[in-house]
Structure formats: structure tokens, C-alpha cells
Design a protein around this motif. Structure first.
Motif, PDB file in Angstrom:
ATOM      1  N   CYS A  88       0.860  -1.177   0.000  1.00 61.60           N
ATOM      2  CA  CYS A  88       0.000   0.000   0.000  1.00 61.60           C
ATOM      3  C   CYS A  88       0.901   1.235   0.000  1.00 61.60           C
ATOM      4  O   CYS A  88       1.699   1.403   0.923  1.00 61.60           O
ATOM      5  CB  CYS A  88      -0.916   0.011   1.216  1.00 61.60           C
ATOM      6  SG  CYS A  88      -2.105  -1.348   1.252  1.00 61.60           S
ATOM      7  N   TYR A 128      -1.935  -1.480  -3.820  1.00 62.74           N
ATOM      8  CA  TYR A 128      -2.990  -0.474  -3.682  1.00 62.74           C
ATOM      9  C   TYR A 128      -2.292   0.862  -3.495  1.00 62.74           C
ATOM     10  O   TYR A 128      -1.456   1.012  -2.592  1.00 62.74           O
ATOM     11  CB  TYR A 128      -3.874  -0.776  -2.469  1.00 62.74           C
ATOM     12  CG  TYR A 128      -4.943   0.268  -2.194  1.00 62.74           C
ATOM     13  CD1 TYR A 128      -6.214   0.136  -2.741  1.00 62.74           C
ATOM     14  CD2 TYR A 128      -4.678   1.389  -1.409  1.00 62.74           C
ATOM     15  CE1 TYR A 128      -7.204   1.091  -2.496  1.00 62.74           C
ATOM     16  CE2 TYR A 128      -5.653   2.339  -1.165  1.00 62.74           C
ATOM     17  CZ  TYR A 128      -6.904   2.187  -1.708  1.00 62.74           C
ATOM     18  OH  TYR A 128      -7.876   3.127  -1.477  1.00 62.74           O
ATOM     19  N   ALA A 166      -3.915  -1.486  -8.094  1.00 59.61           N
ATOM     20  CA  ALA A 166      -5.184  -0.790  -7.908  1.00 59.61           C
ATOM     21  C   ALA A 166      -4.889   0.682  -7.640  1.00 59.61           C
ATOM     22  O   ALA A 166      -4.333   1.027  -6.597  1.00 59.61           O
ATOM     23  CB  ALA A 166      -5.966  -1.405  -6.748  1.00 59.61           C
ATOM     24  N   ALA A 211      -6.255   3.938  -6.734  1.00 53.53           N
ATOM     25  CA  ALA A 211      -7.469   4.451  -6.105  1.00 53.53           C
ATOM     26  C   ALA A 211      -7.889   5.813  -6.633  1.00 53.53           C
ATOM     27  O   ALA A 211      -9.079   6.143  -6.634  1.00 53.53           O
ATOM     28  CB  ALA A 211      -7.274   4.527  -4.588  1.00 53.53           C
ATOM     29  N   LEU A 230      -9.841  -2.334  -8.252  1.00 51.59           N
ATOM     30  CA  LEU A 230     -10.185  -2.544  -6.846  1.00 51.59           C
ATOM     31  C   LEU A 230     -10.982  -3.821  -6.649  1.00 51.59           C
ATOM     32  O   LEU A 230     -10.795  -4.532  -5.653  1.00 51.59           O
ATOM     33  CB  LEU A 230     -10.971  -1.343  -6.317  1.00 51.59           C
ATOM     34  CG  LEU A 230     -10.187  -0.040  -6.191  1.00 51.59           C
ATOM     35  CD1 LEU A 230     -11.131   1.124  -5.925  1.00 51.59           C
ATOM     36  CD2 LEU A 230      -9.157  -0.140  -5.077  1.00 51.59           C
ATOM     37  N   LEU A 267      -8.611  -6.663  -6.675  1.00 54.66           N
ATOM     38  CA  LEU A 267      -7.856  -6.705  -5.429  1.00 54.66           C
ATOM     39  C   LEU A 267      -8.705  -7.268  -4.293  1.00 54.66           C
ATOM     40  O   LEU A 267      -8.202  -8.058  -3.471  1.00 54.66           O
ATOM     41  CB  LEU A 267      -7.374  -5.292  -5.075  1.00 54.66           C
ATOM     42  CG  LEU A 267      -6.635  -5.135  -3.746  1.00 54.66           C
ATOM     43  CD1 LEU A 267      -5.436  -6.066  -3.664  1.00 54.66           C
ATOM     44  CD2 LEU A 267      -6.208  -3.682  -3.545  1.00 54.66           C
ATOM     45  N   TYR A 290      -6.936   2.025   4.075  1.00 60.24           N
ATOM     46  CA  TYR A 290      -7.051   0.745   3.368  1.00 60.24           C
ATOM     47  C   TYR A 290      -6.085  -0.275   3.958  1.00 60.24           C
ATOM     48  O   TYR A 290      -6.440  -1.448   4.141  1.00 60.24           O
ATOM     49  CB  TYR A 290      -6.774   0.934   1.878  1.00 60.24           C
ATOM     50  CG  TYR A 290      -7.143  -0.285   1.058  1.00 60.24           C
ATOM     51  CD1 TYR A 290      -8.425  -0.419   0.530  1.00 60.24           C
ATOM     52  CD2 TYR A 290      -6.233  -1.314   0.836  1.00 60.24           C
ATOM     53  CE1 TYR A 290      -8.790  -1.545  -0.205  1.00 60.24           C
ATOM     54  CE2 TYR A 290      -6.584  -2.438   0.111  1.00 60.24           C
ATOM     55  CZ  TYR A 290      -7.856  -2.544  -0.403  1.00 60.24           C
ATOM     56  OH  TYR A 290      -8.214  -3.667  -1.120  1.00 60.24           O
TER      57      TYR A 290
END
Length: 267
Positions: A21, A108, A125, A127, A196, A199, A226
């Protein structure tokens, strides 16, 4: 090795998969500017300091309608910068480590720079969208297309774009990046939503994943939230952040350092 690094290494050894992340701090070691606060942004973009314009003001979708040369000057410069930037070695270390795990690796990120894809990651992903994709400003369709052939001619003295500006292939009107900006009600989210959804399915199948969160601050807490959610059941969260490493309720490992130096030691 410090106690924090030792605990983090143990979490990684015990995991079956890796979820990365990442916030803006992930790119600093690649030479990308730190936009933290007005001063950091203005150091990277002196012309905007002279105009008194902050990042939050420039990242306003209204500029594409009211002053498209200003808007595309900002985003055109960023597009060229991200294309020319080579991801630092921490990206490679994460990719290799994740690929060695049974469940593989996913990303992410709130970053729009495409650095993870440039480093070889397949499942990312995004966002907040991607600067490497465009949409129609007028909304003639819900199409999202690649910006691979787009080149913005920039006057670097004024940081304004020179015509012709990127246009929609359907209606010929002005195009804008497929990025979620501040106060943005026209962003088309379907490309990011598909990422997303993939994921989410992966996370359900790999509940033994360790979460390594890197360079995600509290000002825009999308990534931090997240990462905390993804690691809530296991507490397998490693937060790497030189300024804001704290984890609520101590559910994980906090490392107060930069991305590359930590990943070299850890991964």
C-alpha cells in the motif's frame, strides 16, 4: 537489526502473500518531488510560488474549463516527469519478494504516476486514477483512453501549455487526465473500480497476506485506512513513514524511515 525491523521481517516470513500500500512518499527516492505542504510544492515548482498557487489549487478540475493552458501546463509537466522517472530499487525488491510468495503480490496506491507498472508490477489498484489515461472533459462518453501518444508542449517560464492541447478522439473537445482531483464530481471511476474489485477478490483468497504500507501520510488518509482495513484481522501491518509512522492501537510495526533504506534492510 532493530527490534522493529526484526518484527517486520518475522511478519514477512510468516506471510503467504504480499500487499503493498503506497502513498506519495514511495516515489521520493526515485527523485519525485515531495508535495508535502506549500513550501515543498513550491520548491519543486518555483513558477507557481511566484503566482502563489498551491498544489490543492492547481489540482482543481475547474481549471480545465476556465484556464486549460494552466491546467495542462501543470499536468503536462507531471506526465513528462513521471515518464522520465526510473523507479528506485525498492520497487524491484518488493516485486521479487512478492513473486516468491505462494499468493503473489498486489498493490494499492493513491499515486497516479504509474511507477509500479514501470517497475514490472501487473496488478495495481490505482485508487485515484492514473495520469497515463484520459477522459473527455465535456463527458461526451464514459470512455477512458491511454495517454501514451500525448505530448504537451510546455512554456517552462510560465508553466503554461501551448496549443494544441490533448483532445477527445470522439468529439474533439478538450481532454483531461483520468485522475480524481480535489472537489471532482466528473472523474470516471470505472477503470480504478475494476482494479479494486480484482484486489478485493485476491484479498479474500489470501487472508494470510502481510501489508507493507509505504509513504502514506495522514493529510489524505486513503492509503492508511485501506492498509489498516486489509490487516485488521491479522495485525500484519508494516508502516514505513519517516514522519507519521504511528499505528492505531499498536496493531502492526511502525518504522520511522524512508522507503528505499528500509526496504533494502527489510526485504
Amino acid at each position: 537489526m532493530s527490534d522493529e525491523l526484526a518484527r517486520a521481517a518475522e511478519l514477512i516470513r510468516g506471510a503467504g502473500a504480499l500487499l503493498v500500500c503506497a502513498g506519495a512518499g514511495m516515489g521520493v527516492d526515485s527523485g519525485l518531488p515531495d508535495f508535502r505542504g506549500g513550501e515543498g510544492f513550491w520548491r519543486a515548482y518555483p513558477p507557481y510560488a511566484r503566482l502563489g498557487l498551491r498544489f490543492e489549487e492547481l489540482a482543481d478540475p475547474q481549471h480545465f474549463a476556465s484556464d486549460p493552458e494552466l491546467a495542462w501546463g501543470f499536468y503536462g509537466h507531471r506526465l513528462a516527469l513521471y515518464r522520465a522517472t526510473v523507479p528506485h530499487d525498492g520497487f524491484r525488491l518488493l516485486l521479487e519478494r512478492g513473486q516468491s510468495m505462494p499468493g503473489g503480490v498486489r498493490v494499492y496506491t493513491s499515486n497516479v504516476d504509474g511507477q509500479f507498472q514501470a517497475a514490472g508490477f501487473v496488478h495495481v489498484a490505482e485508487a485515484h486514477g492514473s495520469i497515463h489515461h484520459l477522459q473527455c472533459l465535456a463527458g461526451c462518453s464514459r470512455e477512458i483512453w491511454s495517454a501514451a501518444t500525448v505530448a504537451v508542449d510546455l512554456d517552462e517560464t510560465t508553466m503554461r501549455a501551448r496549443p494544441p492541447l490533448p483532445s477527445c478522439p470522439r468529439c474533439g473537445g478538450l481532454a483531461r487526465p483520468n485522475i480524481l482531483m480535489f472537489g471532482d464530481f466528473d472523474w470516471l471511476p470505472q477503470r480504478s473500480q475494476e482494479q479494486l474489485d480484482e484486489l478485493t477478490c485476491w484479498r479474500r483468497a489470501h487472508r494470510d497476506a502481510v501489508v507493507i504500507e509505504i509513504g502514506a501520510g495522514q493529510a489524505v488518509p486513503t492509503v492508511r485506512r485501506y492498509a489498516e482495513l486489509a490487516s485488521a484481522a491479522t495485525g500484519a501491518l508494516i508502516r514505513i513513514n519517516p514522519r507519521e509512522p504511528q499505528i492505531r492501537h499498536g496493531r502492526g510495526v511502525s518504522i520511522a524511515a524512508g522507503a528505499l533504506e528500509t526496504l533494502v534492510k527489510l526485504v
